[in-house]
Scaffold this active site. Structure first.
Site, PDB file in Angstrom:
ATOM      1  N   GLY A   1      -8.928 -15.522  32.818  1.00 49.69           N
ATOM      2  CA  GLY A   1      -7.570 -15.747  33.296  1.00 49.69           C
ATOM      3  C   GLY A   1      -6.834 -14.434  33.491  1.00 49.69           C
TER       4      GLY A   1
ATOM      5  N   GLY B   1      -3.659 -14.327  34.511  1.00 47.66           N
ATOM      6  CA  GLY B   1      -2.234 -14.675  34.571  1.00 47.66           C
ATOM      7  C   GLY B   1      -1.469 -13.773  33.608  1.00 47.66           C
ATOM      8  N   PHE B   2      -0.333 -14.276  33.089  1.00 42.39           N
ATOM      9  CA  PHE B   2       0.520 -13.432  32.252  1.00 42.39           C
ATOM     10  C   PHE B   2      -0.202 -12.994  30.971  1.00 42.39           C
ATOM     11  CE2 PHE B   2       3.869 -15.430  34.794  1.00 42.39           C
ATOM     12  CZ  PHE B   2       4.582 -14.303  35.145  1.00 42.39           C
ATOM     13  N   GLY B   3      -0.866 -13.948  30.297  1.00 46.91           N
ATOM     14  CA  GLY B   3      -1.512 -13.618  29.026  1.00 46.91           C
ATOM     15  C   GLY B   3      -2.726 -12.725  29.216  1.00 46.91           C
TER      16      GLY B   3
ATOM     17  N   GLU C   1      15.755 -25.619  39.587  1.00 46.38           N
ATOM     18  CA  GLU C   1      15.715 -24.498  40.540  1.00 46.38           C
ATOM     19  C   GLU C   1      15.330 -24.971  41.944  1.00 46.38           C
ATOM     20  OE1 GLU C   1      14.981 -20.789  37.485  1.00 46.38           O
ATOM     21  OE2 GLU C   1      13.226 -21.600  38.475  1.00 46.38           O
TER      22      GLU C   1
ATOM     23  N   ASP D   1      -0.254 -20.552  27.742  1.00 45.90           N
ATOM     24  CA  ASP D   1       0.007 -21.993  27.922  1.00 45.90           C
ATOM     25  C   ASP D   1      -1.087 -22.886  27.382  1.00 45.90           C
ATOM     26  OD1 ASP D   1       2.331 -21.416  29.179  1.00 45.90           O
ATOM     27  OD2 ASP D   1       1.801 -22.289  31.123  1.00 45.90           O
TER      28      ASP D   1
ATOM     29  N   ALA E   1       6.345 -17.430  30.047  1.00 41.20           N
ATOM     30  CA  ALA E   1       5.611 -16.205  30.329  1.00 41.20           C
ATOM     31  C   ALA E   1       5.651 -15.225  29.150  1.00 41.20           C
ATOM     32  CB  ALA E   1       6.200 -15.548  31.574  1.00 41.20           C
ATOM     33  N   GLN E   2       6.819 -15.114  28.483  1.00 37.32           N
ATOM     34  CA  GLN E   2       6.927 -14.132  27.395  1.00 37.32           C
ATOM     35  C   GLN E   2       5.992 -14.456  26.227  1.00 37.32           C
ATOM     36  OE1 GLN E   2       8.067 -11.198  26.503  1.00 37.32           O
ATOM     37  NE2 GLN E   2       8.651 -10.870  28.617  1.00 37.32           N
TER      38      GLN E   2
HETATM   39  C1  LIG Z   1       6.816 -23.333  38.836  1.00 40.46           C
HETATM   40  C2  LIG Z   1       6.825 -22.611  37.517  1.00 40.46           C
HETATM   41  C3  LIG Z   1       7.966 -21.904  37.133  1.00 40.46           C
HETATM   42  C4  LIG Z   1       7.976 -21.220  35.926  1.00 40.46           C
HETATM   43  N1  LIG Z   1       9.110 -20.517  35.585  1.00 40.46           N
HETATM   44  C5  LIG Z   1       9.113 -19.804  34.452  1.00 40.46           C
HETATM   45  C6  LIG Z   1      10.225 -18.978  34.123  1.00 40.46           C
HETATM   46  O1  LIG Z   1      11.213 -18.940  34.852  1.00 40.46           O
HETATM   47  N2  LIG Z   1      10.168 -18.252  32.978  1.00 40.46           N
HETATM   48  C7  LIG Z   1       9.075 -18.295  32.153  1.00 40.46           C
HETATM   49  O2  LIG Z   1       9.046 -17.596  31.148  1.00 40.46           O
HETATM   50  N3  LIG Z   1       8.020 -19.057  32.433  1.00 40.46           N
HETATM   51  C8  LIG Z   1       8.010 -19.810  33.556  1.00 40.46           C
HETATM   52  N4  LIG Z   1       6.925 -20.586  33.857  1.00 40.46           N
HETATM   53  C9  LIG Z   1       5.830 -20.687  32.873  1.00 40.46           C
HETATM   54  C10 LIG Z   1       4.937 -19.468  32.943  1.00 40.46           C
HETATM   55  O3  LIG Z   1       4.590 -19.179  34.275  1.00 40.46           O
HETATM   56  C11 LIG Z   1       3.706 -19.732  32.103  1.00 40.46           C
HETATM   57  O4  LIG Z   1       4.131 -19.970  30.785  1.00 40.46           O
HETATM   58  C12 LIG Z   1       2.747 -18.556  32.129  1.00 40.46           C
HETATM   59  O5  LIG Z   1       2.260 -18.375  33.418  1.00 40.46           O
HETATM   60  C13 LIG Z   1       1.600 -18.776  31.152  1.00 40.46           C
HETATM   61  O6  LIG Z   1       0.733 -17.696  31.227  1.00 40.46           O
HETATM   62  P1  LIG Z   1      -0.828 -17.912  30.993  1.00 40.46           P
HETATM   63  O7  LIG Z   1      -1.430 -16.553  31.014  1.00 40.46           O
HETATM   64  O8  LIG Z   1      -1.043 -18.784  29.830  1.00 40.46           O
HETATM   65  O9  LIG Z   1      -1.298 -18.754  32.248  1.00 40.46           O
HETATM   66  P2  LIG Z   1      -1.197 -18.418  33.792  1.00 40.46           P
HETATM   67  O10 LIG Z   1      -0.192 -17.366  34.052  1.00 40.46           O
HETATM   68  O11 LIG Z   1      -1.025 -19.740  34.443  1.00 40.46           O
HETATM   69  O12 LIG Z   1      -2.621 -17.828  34.133  1.00 40.46           O
HETATM   70  C14 LIG Z   1      -3.789 -18.594  34.025  1.00 40.46           C
HETATM   71  C15 LIG Z   1      -4.843 -17.910  34.871  1.00 40.46           C
HETATM   72  O13 LIG Z   1      -6.090 -18.449  34.529  1.00 40.46           O
HETATM   73  C16 LIG Z   1      -6.834 -18.697  35.715  1.00 40.46           C
HETATM   74  N5  LIG Z   1      -7.772 -19.769  35.398  1.00 40.46           N
HETATM   75  C17 LIG Z   1      -7.485 -21.017  34.986  1.00 40.46           C
HETATM   76  N6  LIG Z   1      -8.614 -21.698  34.747  1.00 40.46           N
HETATM   77  C18 LIG Z   1      -9.641 -20.858  35.012  1.00 40.46           C
HETATM   78  C19 LIG Z   1     -11.050 -20.990  34.961  1.00 40.46           C
HETATM   79  N7  LIG Z   1     -11.645 -22.119  34.573  1.00 40.46           N
HETATM   80  N8  LIG Z   1     -11.804 -19.931  35.322  1.00 40.46           N
HETATM   81  C20 LIG Z   1     -11.230 -18.770  35.732  1.00 40.46           C
HETATM   82  N9  LIG Z   1      -9.899 -18.600  35.797  1.00 40.46           N
HETATM   83  C21 LIG Z   1      -9.107 -19.631  35.434  1.00 40.46           C
HETATM   84  C22 LIG Z   1      -5.783 -19.086  36.736  1.00 40.46           C
HETATM   85  O14 LIG Z   1      -6.246 -18.863  38.056  1.00 40.46           O
HETATM   86  C23 LIG Z   1      -4.635 -18.153  36.355  1.00 40.46           C
HETATM   87  O15 LIG Z   1      -4.690 -16.921  37.042  1.00 40.46           O
HETATM   88  C24 LIG Z   1       6.865 -21.266  35.061  1.00 40.46           C
HETATM   89  C25 LIG Z   1       5.728 -21.983  35.448  1.00 40.46           C
HETATM   90  C26 LIG Z   1       5.710 -22.638  36.664  1.00 40.46           C
HETATM   91  C27 LIG Z   1       4.479 -23.402  37.092  1.00 40.46           C
END
Ligand SMILES: Cc1cc2nc3c(=O)[nH]c(=O)nc-3n(C[C@H](O)[C@H](O)[C@H](O)COP(=O)(O)OP(=O)(O)OC[C@H]3O[C@@H](n4cnc5c(N)ncnc54)[C@H](O)[C@@H]3O)c2cc1C
Length: 443
Positions: free
Chosen positions: A12, A14-16, A176, A305, A320-321
């Site tokens: 992943g 993403g943010f984490g 939003e 998440d 995200a934080q």
């Molecule tokens: C529409 C929307 C608005 C939001 N607004 C806010 C906000 O204003 N403020 C805030 O703090 N948070 C907000 N959030 C929440 C925030 O975006 C999430 O909490 C954050 O992205 C979580 O980070 P993460 O690293 O857990 O997952 P993500 O950032 O979702 O990253 C997960 C990554 O894993 C990858 N992945 C998933 N499964 C697989 C797999 N099987 N194999 C390979 N790669 C994989 C995905 O492609 C992705 O790149 C919002 C979320 C959404 C959907």
């Protein structure tokens, strides 16, 4: 597995995952980041792509580009489908291969979440959710197509359902989106149509809860509701959606005729818990130890998440934080383990506050004892969101677009783009052209 350099596999980007990878850049480890998308997505601004303010390229960056200076890090485009915890390897489907085993010494799972329809998966085809760039572009298409379809429809009686937009879920994303659609119809589109009046569009925000923005203090929720109503949004609380199909959404027994329903309600975590056969919470998120590892596996971390951890008796929110701070923590703990240093104190989330925008120039902000609504909160929201975009080029481009949209009401990407190859019916083949006398036109 490796002799000299331990390997950290991060699933992943993403943010984490990205925060963890960046925190390991100076460590004596080999880092492999695997993501099924080639880009890191700034999800908090997805709604602006869905409502045509920004284009997809302004809120996403190639993961490879972000990490290009990190010599110890390899980025793989592929989808992880499982984990063999005994033999310490993940299985990856890449562009042309299935089930490739990638070994690890340490594993960080940061695979995020997707939509949850709360047991009503049959709603999905009629009420798309907003999680990826593809979702945002598809919703943008639907919204813009509704206006085009209504303009092409001569019978005014058939305009109502086309110009009724229902948003299910009044959390930050629903609020939003509702505010942004209201601005779109009342500002950007108002003078461009002849048969329809875009300002007559109905925007209905539905939630089973008693108020919008359930995670915010009541005063801010009330301020957001007032603002939404001022923008012309109908806020309907206290009843969930009972049924959705191609023509309507049903709420509290009432059938609301609508061709565009958008799902902004629940989220479901990735299947990481199933891969690990680990304990999960009621939503399916992996229950992690206070140091973010999985019980019995000190080498496996789950962050963001897709992880479930309580702090002061309450589960940490999916924001995200949390993901960023957890990603950094996991990286620091791995570094300490490798260098033989003492373990860290249990993870503790530092809450910097939450915000939500309600249309142009208005936001609500809750941070500690500070509760703010209005223009100042919106300025703070804009500054924070610009700061957290992944690359400086995006910060400049988004800032310029926001100023332009603020001053003129014009949107950056009001395009209907259906991603299929262009059709060739307009261009006759060479053989057709030859048989019709050379220029291909009917004689
Ligand atoms: C529409 C929307 C608005 C939001 N607004 C806010 C906000 O204003 N403020 C805030 O703090 N948070 C907000 N959030 C929440 C925030 O975006 C999430 O909490 C954050 O992205 C979580 O980070 P993460 O690293 O857990 O997952 P993500 O950032 O979702 O990253 C997960 C990554 O894993 C990858 N992945 C998933 N499964 C697989 C797999 N099987 N194999 C390979 N790669 C994989 C995905 O492609 C992705 O790149 C919002 C979320 C959404 C959907």
């Amino acid at each position: 597995m490796s002799e000299a350099m331990p390997r950290v596999v991060i699933v992943g980007g993403g943010f984490g995952g990205l925060a963890a990878a960046k925190a390991l850049r100076k460590s004596n480890v080999e880092v492999i980041v695997i993501d099924r998308q080639n880009h890191h997505l700034f999800q908090p601004l997805l709604y602006q792509v869905a409502t045509s303010v920004l284009s997809p390229g302004q809120i996403a960056s190639p993961i490879r580009g972000i990490l290009k200076r990190q010599r110890n890090t390899t980025v793989i485009l592929g989808e992880v489908t499982g984990v063999d915890v005994e033999r310490r390897r993940v299985f990856v489907d890449s562009m042309d291969r299935v089930g490739v085993a990638v070994e690890y010494d340490y594993l960080i799972l940061a695979t995020g979440a997707s939509h949850s329809y709360f047991g009503h998966d049959e709603f999905e085809p009629f009420a798309p959710g907003l999680k990826s760039l593809a979702d945002a572009v598809s919703i943008r298409n639907r919204i813009l197509q509704a206006f085009e379809q209504a303009e092409a429809e001569e019978d005014p009686k058939r305009h109502d359902d086309l110009l009724t937009f229902v948003l299910v879920g009044a959390g930050p994303t629903g609020v939003e989106m509702a505010g942004a659609i209201a601005e779109l119809v009342r500002q950007s589109l108002r003078s461009e149509f002849r048969r329809i009046d875009p300002t007559s569009a109905r925007i209905i925000l539905v939630d089973a809860g008693k108020r919008v923005l359930g995670a915010f203090p009541e005063t801010l929720a009330a301020a957001a509701t007032r603002r939404l109503e001022k923008l012309g949004v109908e806020v309907r609380l206290g009843h969930g959606v009972e049924h959705i199909d191609a023509d309507r959404a049903s709420v509290a027994g009432e059938h609301i005729a609508s061709k565009t329903v958008i799902w902004t309600a629940g989220v479901a975590p990735s299947p990481a818990g199933t891969w690990l056969h680990a304990a999960t919470d009621h939503a399916g998120r992996v229950r992690v130890q206070p140091d973010l590892t999985v019980s019995g596996h000190p080498e496996i971390f789950v962050v963001g998440d897709t992880a479930s951890l309580d702090q002061d008796g309450r589960p940490l929110p999916g924001v995200a934080q949390v993901a960023i701070q957890q990603g950094r923590y996991a990286a620091r703990l791995i570094r300490r383990r490798i260098t033989g240093q003492a373990a860290l104190k249990p993870f503790r989330y530092f809450d910097k506050g939450t915000m939500a925008v309600v249309g142009k120039g208005f936001a609500v902000l809750h941070s500690g004892w500070v509760n703010l609504s209005g223009f100042l909160a919106w300025m703070a929201w804009a500054a924070v969101h610009l700061q957290f975009l992944a690359q400086s080029s995006l910060r400049v481009s988004v800032f310029v677009q926001w100023v332009w949209t603020y001053l003129t009401g014009q949107r950056g990407a009001r395009l209907i783009v259906n991603y299929h190859e262009s059709r060739s019916w307009a261009k006759p083949s060479i053989q057709d052209a030859a048989s019709k006398g050379g220029n291909g036109r009917e004689q």
